[in-house]
Design an enzyme around this catalytic site. Structure first.
Site, short mmCIF file in Angstrom:
data_model
loop_
_atom_site.label_atom_id
_atom_site.label_comp_id
_atom_site.label_asym_id
_atom_site.label_seq_id
_atom_site.Cartn_x
_atom_site.Cartn_y
_atom_site.Cartn_z
N SER A 110 1.32 0.87 -11.37
CA SER A 110 -0.12 0.61 -11.40
C SER A 110 -0.58 -0.35 -12.49
CB SER A 110 -0.90 1.93 -11.55
OG SER A 110 -0.90 2.61 -10.32
N LYS A 113 -2.50 -3.32 -11.38
CA LYS A 113 -3.94 -3.29 -11.18
C LYS A 113 -4.68 -4.16 -12.20
CE LYS A 113 -4.43 1.27 -8.92
NZ LYS A 113 -3.06 1.75 -8.74
N SER A 168 -6.63 5.39 -11.76
CA SER A 168 -5.68 4.54 -11.05
C SER A 168 -5.80 4.76 -9.54
CB SER A 168 -4.24 4.85 -11.50
OG SER A 168 -3.42 3.73 -11.41
#
Length: 412
Positions: A110, A113, A168
């Protein structure tokens, strides 16, 4: 891609609304990863540019393309780092103070991101409202971490971004991606943004960082994403937020808490003094990844740690140790490279060319004497012996990770 939270007597106390929030964000399923381990596809060369004599040189400087620890002054450098790759940089100057396998391509989880935010964040006003449909959530991967976005509820863009940064939430990522014209368009724009930032180790397959074959980045690239994002006030605000209220429908809300343990002081860790974000990640295939930034005495450092030993707080502890070094002994060391400027801001273009992939050496023993050696602690390993050592390590590492993560399919 949810973090596997283990109970701890030192964990922060959670309110009833926070517990309700976690329940709302429960994974869709505990399905197996969408594909084989992404690192099996890491066959592409390191990102390189051409040096003064026309020879290939890693983006950011020759030493950043070499294996092992790269540092001019190793005094005080943490001695028991287990990460497969890490980097310490000065946010303002862009100087890389120390690194280990900076361009080694690994699954980012993640932390990708950050690139999603770099690409999409400026497109929508924070106050804009959007009513979520079933179609917006239809392509969220099974097993994803979720903040609890529901069809039929209207959210502000600010709330969706809080869901991305704090929990997340892949559901929030997919809603924002559909607002942006769809997953394919967003992925293409993220790849273009990575090229502009000269993050040439990065290959984007999905906007959320979920496990997909070929989805790769590096400690160098993730640090570029963080540095670029932190220049944006909204990015900086979101990644520094510890808790927020998130819509539950019917005028009700529930509390969400940031999963960055150095920011919240959760799970047996104290808060790191001066921490300002930015993003953590975990999948059972990728392991733990984290990019953290902190400011002390008017100086901001950015540290990225990828794939330390599995379990516990390793990724946070190693990040904190590297930040400590950077604010201490690292303050007087000479740079071993630099974070390059984006092309759109006048950066000199780097050109990909074949270069040696870093060996899969074990975590560095940072007791290296102060040295100008380009190879740091990996010096002297070459030829067939080096290749054999690297192959044995990679095999052992995969076996260890497979054993350690068996039965734990939760992802972040």
């Amino acid at each position: 891609m949810r973090d596997s939270f283990l109970p701890s007597p030192c964990a922060v106390q959670m309110s009833r609304r926070a517990v309700l929030g976690l329940a709302a964000a429960a994974p869709l399923t505990l399905a197996a990863p969408a594909s084989a381990s992404p690192e099996l596809s890491a066959a592409a060369p390191l990102s390189t540019s051409l040096g003064r004599e026309g020879a290939p040189m890693a983006v950011g400087g020759e030493r950043l393309g070499l294996s092992g620890v790269q540092v001019q002054r190793a005094v005080g450098l943490p001695a028991k780092l287990t990460a497969r790759s890490w980097l310490v940089a000065d946010h303002d100057s862009g100087e890389v103070l120390a690194a280990y396998n900076a361009h080694h391509r690994l699954a980012p989880a993640s932390t990708l991101k950050m690139l999603f935010a770099d690409t999409v964040l400026k497109k929508f006003e924070r106050a804009r409202r959007y009513r979520v449909t079933d179609a917006d959530l239809a392509d969220v991967p099974e097993g994803s971490s979720l903040v609890g976005v529901k069809p039929g509820i209207t959210y502000t863009v600010e709330q969706l971004w809080l869901g991305v940064f704090l929990r997340s939430g892949n559901d929030a990522v997919h809603v924002l991606s559909h607002m942006n014209g769809g997953i394919a368009k967003t992925v293409a724009e993220m790849q273009a943004a990575a090229q502009d930032l000269q993050a040439l180790d990065t290959h984007v397959v999905s906007p959320d960082g979920f496990d997909h074959e070929g989805q790769l980045s590096s400690a160098y690239d993730l640090t570029l994403f963080a540095r670029h994002g932190l220049k944006n006030a909204d990015f900086r605000d979101y990644c520094a937020t510890r808790t927020a209220d998130f819509p539950a429908g019917g005028g009700e809300t529930f509390q969400i808490q940031n999963t960055d343990r150095l920011l919240t002081g959760a799970w047996g860790l104290g808060t790191y003094k001066g921490l300002i974000g930015v993003k953590n990640g975990y999948t059972s295939n990728a392991g733990n990844t984290f990019t953290g930034a902190a400011t002390r005495g008017g100086r901001t450092l950015v540290v990225t740690v990828m794939h330390p030993r599995p379990g516990g707080n390793s990724v946070y502890e190693e990040t904190a140790a590297l930040l400590d070094w950077g604010f201490g002994s690292g303050a007087t060391t000479r740079a071993v490279g630099s974070l390059v400027a984006p092309l759109s801001e006048g950066g000199t273009r780097a050109t990909p060319a074949p270069a040696k992939e870093p060996e899969g050496a074990s975590g560095p023993e940072a007791a290296a004497a102060e040295s100008g050696s380009s190879w740091g602690l990996a010096g002297g390993i070459g030829g067939a012996v080096g290749l054999l050592a690297g192959g044995v390590y990679v095999l052992r590492g995969r076996l260890r990770r497979a054993t350690a993560e068996e039965g734990n399919r939760h992802r972040r």
